[in-house]
Each structure stands twice: as C-alpha cells, then as structure tokens.
Design a protein around this motif. Structure first.
Motif, PDB file in Angstrom:
ATOM      1  N   THR A 199       0.876  -1.399  -0.134  1.00 54.31           N
ATOM      2  CA  THR A 199       0.128  -0.088  -0.156  1.00 54.31           C
ATOM      3  C   THR A 199       1.107   1.269  -0.010  1.00 54.31           C
ATOM      4  O   THR A 199       0.331   2.520  -0.859  1.00 54.31           O
ATOM      5  N   PHE A 240      -8.371   1.164   6.124  1.00 53.08           N
ATOM      6  CA  PHE A 240      -8.960   0.435   5.198  1.00 53.08           C
ATOM      7  C   PHE A 240     -10.942   0.241   5.123  1.00 53.08           C
ATOM      8  O   PHE A 240     -11.021  -0.283   6.480  1.00 53.08           O
ATOM      9  N   ILE A 271      -5.955   0.801  -5.497  1.00 51.98           N
ATOM     10  CA  ILE A 271      -5.075   1.702  -5.046  1.00 51.98           C
ATOM     11  C   ILE A 271      -4.683   2.265  -5.821  1.00 51.98           C
ATOM     12  O   ILE A 271      -3.572   1.542  -6.370  1.00 51.98           O
ATOM     13  N   ASN A 288      -4.717   7.553   2.392  1.00 50.21           N
ATOM     14  CA  ASN A 288      -4.147   6.616   3.236  1.00 50.21           C
ATOM     15  C   ASN A 288      -5.469   6.130   4.649  1.00 50.21           C
ATOM     16  O   ASN A 288      -4.833   5.188   4.823  1.00 50.21           O
ATOM     17  N   LEU A 300      -9.401   3.927   1.829  1.00 52.84           N
ATOM     18  CA  LEU A 300      -7.938   2.932   1.288  1.00 52.84           C
ATOM     19  C   LEU A 300      -9.626   1.512   0.958  1.00 52.84           C
ATOM     20  O   LEU A 300     -10.230   0.944   1.585  1.00 52.84           O
ATOM     21  N   ARG A 329     -11.299  -1.980  -0.908  1.00 51.87           N
ATOM     22  CA  ARG A 329     -11.043  -3.043  -1.075  1.00 51.87           C
ATOM     23  C   ARG A 329     -12.213  -3.669  -1.510  1.00 51.87           C
ATOM     24  O   ARG A 329     -12.987  -3.101  -1.281  1.00 51.87           O
TER      25      ARG A 329
END
Length: 344
Positions: free
Chosen positions: A71, A212, A219, A225, A228, A230
């Motif tokens: 990341t 996240f 990403i 930051n 993020l 998923r």
C-alpha cells in the motif's frame, strides 16, 4: 492529508482529472470474512470459491504481497509494472484459521487478519493461541479492527465528548490488546462495517495508520491513506465471472482526497465528476447499490451521478467504471452512510 474543513462544505464531489495522468499498475485488496460453506451467506466465501479465486490470481501471474508495504509503495507512486494483490480477512473468524490459512500457508502467501479484540475466543472466532500461532509466520499480519466492532461514526445527537471517549477507547484498547497478546502493533486499521466519517478518518490519520474500508476499487498513487478501497469477496461479489475485471482493475484517475465525507444529508446524494482526457462520459458506466445501472446527466465535461430514488439502506455505494485499456477498467466506488438508518 485530507482537508477535512474544506470537505465539510462540499455539497457534491468535484473530481479534477489530470491531463498528464498515465495508467499504471495498482494494488487490488481483497476482503473476506468467513471462508466456509455453513457460515452466514452474506459474509461467507465458500471453500471451493476461495480456492478458485486463489487459483485465478496464480493463473493471471499476479503477485500476492504484504498489505502495508504494498500500500505504501503504491501510494508513493512506486508501483511495479503489473497489478499486485493483497488478501485480508475481517473479524478473525475460526474458518480463516481452519480453512483459509492452510491453503495460503502452503505457498507462504501473504495475508492480513483484522481482529476485533473483544470477540477473540468467543464461539466462531479464533482464540489468542491461534492468533499467536499465525502471527509467528512471517507472511501473516495481524491488525486492528477495533475492540468492540461498533459503529464508530458519530451518531446523530451524540455529544462530541462522548463520541471521542468511545472511539478512542475502541481504537486504542484493540491496539493495546494486540501488542500484549501478540507483540504486534501494526499501523493498519479496517473500519467496522466499512463505515467512517471525516472525524474518524482524522483519528486514524493522527495515529499514523492506514485505514481500509469496504468500498470496491483498487489502490493507486492518488488514493488516500485513510479511505482505502477493498473488493468484498463473499459469494455474491466474488464470483469468477467478474473476478478477473476486479483483479486487473485500475484506480480511477482522480485525487481521492477530494471525495466527500460520505455521510449523507440528502437522499439520494449526488456525485459530480469532471472528466478530462482520456476519460469521456460516453464510456462511463455507473451503478447504485440495489438498483443496478443508473443514468447520469452530462453538462459539458461534467457528469452528475444520482440514484433515481432514495435508498433506505444504512450503507450504499455509487460505483463507476471506465475502460482503461488492455481490457482493464478504472474503478471508482463512492460509499455513502445514512446515519438515520438503523445500525446492524
């Protein structure tokens, strides 16, 4: 850092696409809960589907990499030539230990388990001994998913001081418990239910953690930051027919720090995108949770996305995709949070 003060006054999203943007490889993070055939369907990935998903990653020649380092590398703009994949599990369910871990451990495939620490040892969850065993493997990361898995966004009518007390306690007690039992305190956090608001993002940012969510997408260097994305991989979302597109997806070429808070004041909310080359409205496709494909309006180079009716869910998303070349797609997922809807 997000300009949180500025975001408060944004009624809609205005995304500026850089003309100099060049498509590059990105990081695709997969999110799992249960991996079993007898656990709740909404949050489960069957054993056979999980194995097939892992095999597809291998067949496509994609590397599975540690979450934090990949990341940070991607955010810095130093991504490799091809997409990378990170695998994550939320809640530390027992099936992750008994089913998923043995599959991944055979090839020392990196993965991260986000733990809500108050549930450790409860029925259906791993205990500290099992987590300790996994944490001793160099390819496994154990990280923070809060202490109590509560809805951490500030509730309507909740006093600010009370909100600070309960959220600080949940974030910090979990980190302390992980350090005490496992000797680890990773700078990673997964929002319970994928819910966050700008104030919660600020707490995550102040602690130096990566945050996240559960909104889909990959990403890229312009991701942010503390929000993020998923890709959820439960049975309903992780079918092989659409998995390749997700694994090869690209982050939408935009500054993600410009995304709005997500807590809605109007239902349905509107999302405004200003498109610049190589993006064009004629090739953009947008969807809303539970409604499928939705229309959008176009004025010059500006697109406004709005669902045709109010959505009664607590969490819902607008997803937009655009061809990125070589059979891949730019992928944008804007998560909305309706605090007037009941908690689940």
């Amino acid at each position: 850092m997000i300009n949180f003060r500025k975001l408060i006054f944004l009624p809609a999203l205005s995304l500026m696409m850089a003309l100099s943007y060049t498509a590059s490889a990105d990081l695709v993070v997969l999110q799992y809960h249960h991996v079993d055939d007898s656990t709740p369907p909404a949050t489960s990935t069957s054993r056979s589907l999980f194995k097939a998903q892992v095999q597809m990653i291998t067949d496509l020649g994609l590397d599975v990499v540690p979450l934090e380092t990949a990341t940070r590398q991607t955010l810095s703009g130093d991504a490799p030539a091809t997409n990378q994949i990170a695998i994550t599990f939320d809640d530390a369910y027992e099936s992750v230990y008994s089913v998923a871990a043995p599959i991944l451990d055979k090839q020392k495939t990196p993965y991260t388990i986000f733990v809500n620490t108050n549930s450790v040892g409860a029925k259906g969850y791993m205990d500290w001994a099992e987590l300790k065993e996994l944490s001793g493997k160099e390819w496994v990361t154990i990280a923070n998913h809060s202490a109590d898995h509560a809805h951490l966004a500030r509730k309507p009518g909740e006093p600010e001081a009370a909100w600070h007390t309960r959220t600080n306690r949940s974030l910090d007690l979990a980190q302390t418990a992980l350090e005490k039992h496992l000797g680890t305190a990773e700078p990673l956090f997964a929002y319970p239910y994928g819910e966050y608001d700008e104030a919660l993002e600020q707490k995550v940012n102040d602690r130096g953690w990566l945050g996240f969510g559960q909104q889909s997408g990959s990403i890229g260097r312009y991701s942010h930051n503390t929000r993020l994305p998923r890709f959820p991989m439960a049975n309903a979302y992780g079918q092989l027919s659409s998995l390749k597109d997700k694994l090869l997806s690209k982050a939408f070429p935009m500054d993600a720090s410009s995304l709005p808070d997500g807590v809605i004041s109007n239902n349905p909310p509107s999302l405004t995108l200003k498109l610049e080359a190589p993006l064009s409205a004629s090739r953009l496709t947008c969807f809303a949770s539970g409604l499928g494909r939705i229309d959008f309006s176009v004025t010059g180079d500006t697109v406004t996305v709005q669902a045709p009716k109010a959505l009664d869910a607590r969490r819902f998303r607008y997803n937009c995709t655009h061809p990125a070349g070589d059979g891949s797609y730019y992928w944008l997922s804007q998560q909305w949070l309706n605090l007037d809807a009941p908690e689940d």
